[in-house]
Design a protein around this motif. Sequence first.
Motif, PDB file in Angstrom:
ATOM      1  N   THR A   7       0.853  -1.174   0.000  1.00  0.00           N
ATOM      2  CA  THR A   7       0.000   0.000   0.000  1.00  0.00           C
ATOM      3  C   THR A   7       0.897   1.233   0.000  1.00  0.00           C
ATOM      4  O   THR A   7       1.831   1.313   0.798  1.00  0.00           O
ATOM      5  CB  THR A   7      -0.902   0.012   1.251  1.00  0.00           C
ATOM      6  N   PRO A   8       0.642   2.170  -0.897  1.00  0.00           N
ATOM      7  CA  PRO A   8       1.458   3.398  -0.915  1.00  0.00           C
ATOM      8  C   PRO A   8       1.428   4.099   0.436  1.00  0.00           C
ATOM      9  O   PRO A   8       0.467   3.983   1.196  1.00  0.00           O
ATOM     10  CB  PRO A   8       0.795   4.247  -1.995  1.00  0.00           C
ATOM     11  N   GLU A   9       2.488   4.848   0.687  1.00  0.00           N
ATOM     12  CA  GLU A   9       2.647   5.483   1.993  1.00  0.00           C
ATOM     13  C   GLU A   9       1.700   6.644   2.255  1.00  0.00           C
ATOM     14  O   GLU A   9       1.520   7.053   3.396  1.00  0.00           O
ATOM     15  CB  GLU A   9       4.098   5.942   2.189  1.00  0.00           C
ATOM     16  N   ILE A  10       1.095   7.193   1.198  1.00  0.00           N
ATOM     17  CA  ILE A  10       0.146   8.284   1.406  1.00  0.00           C
ATOM     18  C   ILE A  10      -1.169   7.959   0.690  1.00  0.00           C
ATOM     19  O   ILE A  10      -1.176   7.222  -0.291  1.00  0.00           O
ATOM     20  CB  ILE A  10       0.700   9.650   0.929  1.00  0.00           C
ATOM     21  N   GLU A  13      -5.870  10.598  -2.408  1.00  0.00           N
ATOM     22  CA  GLU A  13      -6.298  11.990  -2.496  1.00  0.00           C
ATOM     23  C   GLU A  13      -5.154  12.948  -2.186  1.00  0.00           C
ATOM     24  O   GLU A  13      -5.006  13.984  -2.833  1.00  0.00           O
ATOM     25  CB  GLU A  13      -7.483  12.259  -1.560  1.00  0.00           C
ATOM     26  N   GLN A  14      -4.340  12.595  -1.207  1.00  0.00           N
ATOM     27  CA  GLN A  14      -3.199  13.437  -0.847  1.00  0.00           C
ATOM     28  C   GLN A  14      -2.174  13.456  -1.981  1.00  0.00           C
ATOM     29  O   GLN A  14      -1.660  14.520  -2.344  1.00  0.00           O
ATOM     30  CB  GLN A  14      -2.555  12.943   0.443  1.00  0.00           C
ATOM     31  N   ALA A  15      -1.895  12.287  -2.552  1.00  0.00           N
ATOM     32  CA  ALA A  15      -0.939  12.204  -3.659  1.00  0.00           C
ATOM     33  C   ALA A  15      -1.456  12.982  -4.864  1.00  0.00           C
ATOM     34  O   ALA A  15      -0.719  13.728  -5.514  1.00  0.00           O
ATOM     35  CB  ALA A  15      -0.682  10.746  -4.033  1.00  0.00           C
ATOM     36  N   ARG A  16      -2.742  12.835  -5.177  1.00  0.00           N
ATOM     37  CA  ARG A  16      -3.345  13.544  -6.310  1.00  0.00           C
ATOM     38  C   ARG A  16      -3.279  15.053  -6.113  1.00  0.00           C
ATOM     39  O   ARG A  16      -2.884  15.789  -7.025  1.00  0.00           O
ATOM     40  CB  ARG A  16      -4.802  13.106  -6.474  1.00  0.00           C
ATOM     41  N   ASP A  17      -3.633  15.518  -4.920  1.00  0.00           N
ATOM     42  CA  ASP A  17      -3.623  16.961  -4.653  1.00  0.00           C
ATOM     43  C   ASP A  17      -2.210  17.526  -4.737  1.00  0.00           C
ATOM     44  O   ASP A  17      -1.992  18.614  -5.279  1.00  0.00           O
ATOM     45  CB  ASP A  17      -4.239  17.257  -3.286  1.00  0.00           C
ATOM     46  N   GLU A  18      -1.246  16.801  -4.198  1.00  0.00           N
ATOM     47  CA  GLU A  18       0.137  17.265  -4.261  1.00  0.00           C
ATOM     48  C   GLU A  18       0.638  17.250  -5.711  1.00  0.00           C
ATOM     49  O   GLU A  18       1.352  18.156  -6.138  1.00  0.00           O
ATOM     50  CB  GLU A  18       1.040  16.412  -3.376  1.00  0.00           C
ATOM     51  N   LEU A  19       0.236  16.242  -6.478  1.00  0.00           N
ATOM     52  CA  LEU A  19       0.619  16.175  -7.888  1.00  0.00           C
ATOM     53  C   LEU A  19       0.052  17.369  -8.653  1.00  0.00           C
ATOM     54  O   LEU A  19       0.752  17.991  -9.468  1.00  0.00           O
ATOM     55  CB  LEU A  19       0.141  14.863  -8.505  1.00  0.00           C
ATOM     56  N   ILE A  20      -1.183  17.728  -8.373  1.00  0.00           N
ATOM     57  CA  ILE A  20      -1.788  18.902  -9.011  1.00  0.00           C
ATOM     58  C   ILE A  20      -0.977  20.154  -8.682  1.00  0.00           C
ATOM     59  O   ILE A  20      -0.692  20.976  -9.561  1.00  0.00           O
ATOM     60  CB  ILE A  20      -3.262  19.060  -8.575  1.00  0.00           C
ATOM     61  N   SER A  21      -0.579  20.286  -7.434  1.00  0.00           N
ATOM     62  CA  SER A  21       0.215  21.436  -7.012  1.00  0.00           C
ATOM     63  C   SER A  21       1.567  21.468  -7.723  1.00  0.00           C
ATOM     64  O   SER A  21       2.024  22.533  -8.167  1.00  0.00           O
ATOM     65  CB  SER A  21       0.411  21.382  -5.494  1.00  0.00           C
ATOM     66  N   GLU A  41      10.711  15.301 -10.464  1.00  0.00           N
ATOM     67  CA  GLU A  41      10.961  14.000  -9.827  1.00  0.00           C
ATOM     68  C   GLU A  41       9.879  13.674  -8.805  1.00  0.00           C
ATOM     69  O   GLU A  41       9.413  12.540  -8.733  1.00  0.00           O
ATOM     70  CB  GLU A  41      12.346  13.986  -9.185  1.00  0.00           C
ATOM     71  N   ARG A  42       9.477  14.664  -8.022  1.00  0.00           N
ATOM     72  CA  ARG A  42       8.408  14.443  -7.046  1.00  0.00           C
ATOM     73  C   ARG A  42       7.106  14.121  -7.764  1.00  0.00           C
ATOM     74  O   ARG A  42       6.347  13.243  -7.339  1.00  0.00           O
ATOM     75  CB  ARG A  42       8.239  15.669  -6.143  1.00  0.00           C
ATOM     76  N   GLY A  43       6.855  14.798  -8.858  1.00  0.00           N
ATOM     77  CA  GLY A  43       5.658  14.524  -9.647  1.00  0.00           C
ATOM     78  C   GLY A  43       5.643  13.091 -10.164  1.00  0.00           C
ATOM     79  O   GLY A  43       4.601  12.432 -10.159  1.00  0.00           O
ATOM     80  N   GLU A  44       6.786  12.594 -10.602  1.00  0.00           N
ATOM     81  CA  GLU A  44       6.887  11.208 -11.071  1.00  0.00           C
ATOM     82  C   GLU A  44       6.550  10.233  -9.945  1.00  0.00           C
ATOM     83  O   GLU A  44       5.829   9.254 -10.159  1.00  0.00           O
ATOM     84  CB  GLU A  44       8.287  10.927 -11.613  1.00  0.00           C
ATOM     85  N   VAL A  45       7.065  10.495  -8.760  1.00  0.00           N
ATOM     86  CA  VAL A  45       6.780   9.634  -7.607  1.00  0.00           C
ATOM     87  C   VAL A  45       5.288   9.670  -7.287  1.00  0.00           C
ATOM     88  O   VAL A  45       4.662   8.630  -7.082  1.00  0.00           O
ATOM     89  CB  VAL A  45       7.620  10.061  -6.377  1.00  0.00           C
ATOM     90  N   LEU A  46       4.725  10.863  -7.259  1.00  0.00           N
ATOM     91  CA  LEU A  46       3.305  11.010  -6.939  1.00  0.00           C
ATOM     92  C   LEU A  46       2.425  10.344  -7.990  1.00  0.00           C
ATOM     93  O   LEU A  46       1.423   9.706  -7.649  1.00  0.00           O
ATOM     94  CB  LEU A  46       2.949  12.487  -6.812  1.00  0.00           C
ATOM     95  N   ALA A  47       2.787  10.475  -9.259  1.00  0.00           N
ATOM     96  CA  ALA A  47       2.024   9.814 -10.320  1.00  0.00           C
ATOM     97  C   ALA A  47       2.067   8.300 -10.139  1.00  0.00           C
ATOM     98  O   ALA A  47       1.061   7.610 -10.329  1.00  0.00           O
ATOM     99  CB  ALA A  47       2.569  10.213 -11.690  1.00  0.00           C
ATOM    100  N   GLY A  48       3.223   7.780  -9.738  1.00  0.00           N
ATOM    101  CA  GLY A  48       3.344   6.348  -9.479  1.00  0.00           C
ATOM    102  C   GLY A  48       2.473   5.894  -8.317  1.00  0.00           C
ATOM    103  O   GLY A  48       1.849   4.831  -8.367  1.00  0.00           O
TER     104      GLY A  48
END
Length: 75
Positions: A7-10, A13-21, A41-48
């Motif tokens: 299970t991802p660590e976050i 919804e949190q990952a999606r919102d941060e990716l949007i930002s 790089e952070r966006g790539e992690v969040l997309a994953g």
Amino acid sequence: MAETPTTPEIPYEQARDELISVVQKLEVGGTSLDESIALWERGEVLAGICQQWLDGARTRLAAAAGLDAEDATDD
């Protein structure tokens, strides 16, 4: 025995919102090259992470419908 996906660590919804930002910051610009690369790089992690959540949901839905996970990913 099949490996259980982790299970991802976050939460999704949190990952999606941060990716949007992150995407918004990259679109606006005004950051240094190093900052832009770090954002990318952070966006790539969040997309994953988002993809992991979506794949897990697809697998659970397929199981509930009595389908193989491969059947659920056919587009």
